[in-house]
Scaffold this active site. Structure first.
Site, PDB file in Angstrom:
ATOM      1  N   GLY A 297       0.820  -1.205   0.000  1.00 20.15           N
ATOM      2  CA  GLY A 297       0.000   0.000   0.000  1.00 20.15           C
ATOM      3  C   GLY A 297       0.854   1.254   0.000  1.00 20.15           C
ATOM      4  CB  SER A 298       0.092   4.614   1.317  1.00 23.60           C
ATOM      5  OG  SER A 298      -1.127   4.725   0.612  1.00 23.60           O
TER       6      SER A 298
END
Length: 655
Positions: A297-298
């Protein structure tokens, strides 16, 4: 009859000489018989008798050397071996198999039939029972039955229970490492196993020459880890609270010293106690930090920004339109958790805009982005001495379509392990240099050397962005520590489903630096499938903060302006055992939050303070054990105070 001396006067015979000759003849016959017998015994039957006497003069003994210990960086024991007795038999030497089986069955509380089957084996060596108690060993020794032999073996003991359980692994019944570091360092840790012939005296007792030297020669070698047992405890407690507080499936936490790359904590939840490994399944003892590859993810966005800055594709203030939170490209939809218009690169990282990151990635290009990810160590094993390290998934850049590149820019479509992620973040903390992680002190199996990936100025700019994500109005404000500058990046990765696409389950994570711009420590927390809250800034960032505050307090590096509620419980913890330190930390976090009228949670309190609490409620507790801190209590926290006359108990540990 008249005699003169020994002569008979009447007959004239000299009887004295006759007697002397008779005695001489008798002695001669005796000597001849003895020499004849000696000739028969030593010459004619010597070899056969020697073979018969061998078992009486010597005994075969099965000897296993003591397994080496596993120690933390301060020399505290994480795994050691203790002596136990095991019983084996040489069936050919047993004179009364049925009677012996009957006696052993009573002592060992085993079916006589099973014991008799072993004693009747045609094999020259059979194990009857492994790791028996001292009482059973003494009774078997008193039996003094031929063919039965007690031998010293070693049972593996993990004094701290579940502390770093998945990392340490465990040892099987035969003393062989089956999982974790016990398996990786089997050759180094394992003691040698040999069968020796030892002499016996007339009473049958074994005679040993220089037994200590023999044991030392057979013993395995110690392994010293970079872990700090106390910081490991801090990490495990914080991780447990994060996972259980948000009803997660599992969790991981790494704490690393930036300068050296030494791993200080390697925590996994649910916990695994290797002392009773047979009570767990592979799912629990699985070393997820090294083996589980998940979409990050981020938490991947800082490396995208660094690569784009390094290539000169963007500057910190280069702006991108973030489509007010919704964007469609090539049949795919991308969204942000909050709508944004135009954002500069540094705010794309601060607010964690997926759309902004995707547009940066499209400008950077698949080949360049993929090349930087490879340089950072994604798609290859980190190189720690662990069995089965995962490589993760990083498909070749030539197979990436435009949508794939956009998704990979914010951490979808690639999978990484926690180790890979930690190694990549250390590159930013070390002025753009990739360095190997270290888990074992003085060990050469910790990866390759240093490699330059980003310029120092680029790494510094990205660290500044990560500081703003915590210290300004970014997504990582839950990791703030008063008096310290903290940097980090949140991750809220949507998990792929088995049927394809993404579902409603998430991986919440936070990667943090302390201090932000000149990091000394890196802490990563990942919680799998938390709910109902699932944001990395909500679930994982506070856990990173807790690990950082308590670890810095333990190391004596927490500034005076840190929250006093946490500081009060951090004093005087150096020298405590791991469980006591963790209990003190837990006590600090609880702040005595018990319902009114219920027994408070005093685990981690000093003995004096705990007694004061109980005495103040009219109950003087019974104290058991030794140590400066309370490790257990009865009644349990939250229970009603006991009736008059009932006993309260406090258990101590940590001395």
């Amino acid at each position: 009859m008249a005699r003169s001396g020994g002569r008979d006067r009447k007959t004239g015979h000299d009887w004295g000489r006759v007697r002397i000759a008779g005695v001489a003849a008798a002695f001669g016959l005796c000597w001849l018989a003895l020499w004849g017998r000696a000739f028969q015994v030593q010459i004619l039957k010597g070899d056969a008798l020697a073979r018969m006497a061998g078992p009486q003069h010597t005994a075969a003994e099965f000897v296993r050397g003591e397994r080496g210990r596993i120690l933390d960086r301060r020399g505290r024991v994480l795994a050691k071996s203790v002596e136990v007795k095991s019983l084996y038999a040489n069936p050919g030497e047993i004179e009364d198999p049925l009677g012996t089986a009957h006696d052993l069955g009573k002592i060992l509380q085993k079916p006589v039939k099973d014991v008799a089957e072993k004693l009747g084996s045609e094999e020259p060596f059979v194990w009857v029972e492994r790791r028996i108690g001292d009482r059973e060993a003494a009774l078997i020794r008193d039996l003094a039955r031929p063919g039965l032999h007690l031998v010293t073996e070693y049972r593996r003991l993990y004094p701290n229970g579940h502390l770093a359980g998945q990392l340490l692994g465990f040892v099987g019944l035969d003393g062989e490492g089956l999982e974790g570091l016990e398996r990786s360092f089997e050759e180094r840790l394992a003691g040698r196993s040999v069968r020796l012939a030892v002499s016996r005296d007339a009473s049958g007792k074994r005679l040993y020459l220089d037994a200590k030297a023999r044991e030392a020669a057979l013993a395995g070698t110690d392994v010293t880890l970079t872990l700090d047992a106390d910081i490991q405890c801090v990490a495990e407690r914080a991780l447990e609270r994060a996972v259980t507080g948000y009803h997660g499936v599992s969790g991981m936490c790494l704490a690393v010293e930036v300068k050296t790359g030494e791993i200080l904590a390697w925590a996994l939840y649910p916990f695994f106690n290797p002392n009773i490994y047979e009570k767990y399944g592979p799912k629990t003892w699985r070393n997820r930090i090294a083996l589980d590859a998940l979409e990050p993810g981020s938490t991947l966005k800082p490396f995208l920004a660094a690569a784009a800055l390094q290539q000169g594709v963007v500057k910190e203030d280069t702006e991108y339109f973030c489509e007010n939170g919704k964007w469609h490209i090539k049949g795919a939809s991308f969204s942000d958790s909050h709508p944004h218009g135009r954002l500069p690169v540094h705010k794309i990282i601060r607010y964690s805009s997926n759309i902004g990151a995707a547009k940066i990635g499209l400008d950077l290009g698949a080949e360049a982005y993929h090349a930087y990810l490879r340089k950072l160590g994604f798609g290859e094993r980190p190189g720690l001495p662990l069995p089965g390290e995962a490589k993760g998934i990083l498909r070749p850049a030539r197979s990436w379509k435009q949508v794939d590149l956009a998704a990979a820019s914010f951490g979808q479509g690639v999978s990484v392990t926690a180790l890979q992620l930690a190694k990549a973040y250390l590159c930013l903390a070390n002025n753009g240099n990739v360095r190997p992680l270290r888990l074992v002190r003085g060990d050469a199996l910790n990866g390759a050397g240093e490699e330059k990936v980003f310029d120092s100025q680029v790494a510094a700019r990205v660290l500044s962005m990560l500081r703003d994500a915590v210290e300004e109005d970014g997504t990582g404000t839950g990791a703030r520590i008063q008096g310290l500058s903290v940097g980090g990046k949140t991750g809220t990765a949507q998990k792929a489903t088995l049927s394809g696409g993404y579902g409603d389950k998430f991986l919440a994570s936070f990667a943090g630096f302390i201090p932000a711009l000149r990091p000394e420590y890196f802490i990563l927390v990942m919680v799998d499938e938390p709910h109902p809250g699932h944001l990395g800034g909500v679930v994982a960032a506070p856990a990173v903060r807790e690990v950082a505050v308590n670890s810095l307090a333990y190391l004596g590096k927490l500034p005076e302006s840190a929250p006093q509620g946490e500081m009060n419980h951090e004093k005087n913890t150096q020298g405590f055992g791991p469980y006591a330190v963790a209990a003190v930390h837990a006590a600090g976090a609880r702040q005595e939050a018990s319902p009114t009228g219920a027994v408070p949670d005093v685990v981690g309190f000093s003995l004096r303070r705990a007694v004061e609490v109980f005495a103040g409620n009219g109950s003087v507790p019974v104290v058991k054990g030794n140590g400066p801190a309370v490790s257990g209590q009865s009644p349990e926290p939250g229970k009603p105070w006991p009736e008059k006359g009932d006993v309260c108990v406090l258990w101590l540990s940590g001395g």
